[in-house]
Scaffold this active site. Structure first.
Site, short mmCIF file in Angstrom:
data_model
loop_
_atom_site.label_atom_id
_atom_site.label_comp_id
_atom_site.label_asym_id
_atom_site.label_seq_id
_atom_site.Cartn_x
_atom_site.Cartn_y
_atom_site.Cartn_z
N ASP A 1 30.80 27.47 36.88
CA ASP A 1 30.58 28.66 37.69
C ASP A 1 29.59 28.37 38.84
O ASP A 1 28.68 27.58 38.68
CB ASP A 1 30.02 29.79 36.82
CG ASP A 1 31.07 30.32 35.84
OD1 ASP A 1 32.20 29.81 35.89
OD2 ASP A 1 30.76 31.21 35.06
N CYS B 1 30.06 25.11 32.69
CA CYS B 1 31.11 26.14 32.77
C CYS B 1 31.82 26.10 34.11
O CYS B 1 32.88 26.69 34.26
CB CYS B 1 30.53 27.53 32.52
SG CYS B 1 29.31 28.02 33.75
N CYS C 1 23.94 32.35 32.45
CA CYS C 1 24.46 33.01 33.66
C CYS C 1 23.31 33.67 34.41
O CYS C 1 23.26 33.64 35.64
CB CYS C 1 25.52 34.05 33.29
SG CYS C 1 26.68 33.51 32.02
N CYS D 1 32.03 33.79 35.72
CA CYS D 1 32.34 34.72 34.65
C CYS D 1 31.80 36.12 34.95
O CYS D 1 31.03 36.31 35.91
CB CYS D 1 31.75 34.21 33.34
SG CYS D 1 29.96 34.38 33.29
FE1 FES Z 1 28.61 29.98 33.11
FE2 FES Z 1 28.68 32.58 33.07
S1 FES Z 1 29.77 31.23 31.75
S2 FES Z 1 27.71 31.32 34.53
#
Ligand code: FES
Length: 143
Positions: free
Chosen positions: A36, A34, A103, A59
């Site tokens: 992040d 993702c 996450c 996110c």
């Molecule tokens: Fe990857 Fe939240 S979508 S950390």
């Protein structure tokens, strides 16, 4: 599954956002899928995490889990902080949708990464104590 009220509340008003310039440990983890990234800073007094701050580029669930994780380790000993699991963070937030479980894993790893850095700075090999933290893939974790 929608986000719980607690997730929304921590997303809207995240606790412990920021940096600690003279941190005793800084950890950074990221999820290459993702993209992040979470960075955690800890201040250790004696054996206690006396302060903790985070910066999360990610996110809403990543921000909410970072916020909750910092609240859960603040004032705890290093040993207690290392016992924090992503499951406990999720439970404290009244759950997360299945696609957002990773996450909370990132939040657990960010704390562990900061503690590892704390040990390393003191000349102690963290791996036997903290365990392996998945390395960020090339370029995935650079801010
Ligand atoms: Fe990857 Fe939240 S979508 S950390």
């Amino acid at each position: 599954m929608a986000y719980s009220e607690k997730v929304m509340e921590h997303f809207a008003n995240p606790r412990n956002v920021g940096e600690i310039p003279d941190a005793d440990g800084v950890g950074e983890v990221g999820n290459p899928k993702c993209g992040d990234i979470m960075r955690m800073y800890i201040k250790v007094t004696g054996n206690v995490i006396s302060d903790v701050k985070f910066k999360t580029f990610g996110c809403g669930a990543a921000i909410a889990t970072s916020s909750m994780a910092t609240e859960m380790v603040k004032g705890k000993t290093i040993e207690e902080a290392l016992k924090l699991t992503n499951k406990a963070v999720m439970e404290a937030l009244d759950g997360l949708p299945a696609v957002k479980v990773h996450c909370s894993v990132l939040a657990e790893q960010a704390i562990k990464s900061a503690v590892s850095d704390y040990y390393r700075k003191r000349g102690i090999d963290p791996t036997p104590i903290v365990g392996e933290i998945p390395e960020c893939e090339e370029g995935a974790c650079s801010l």
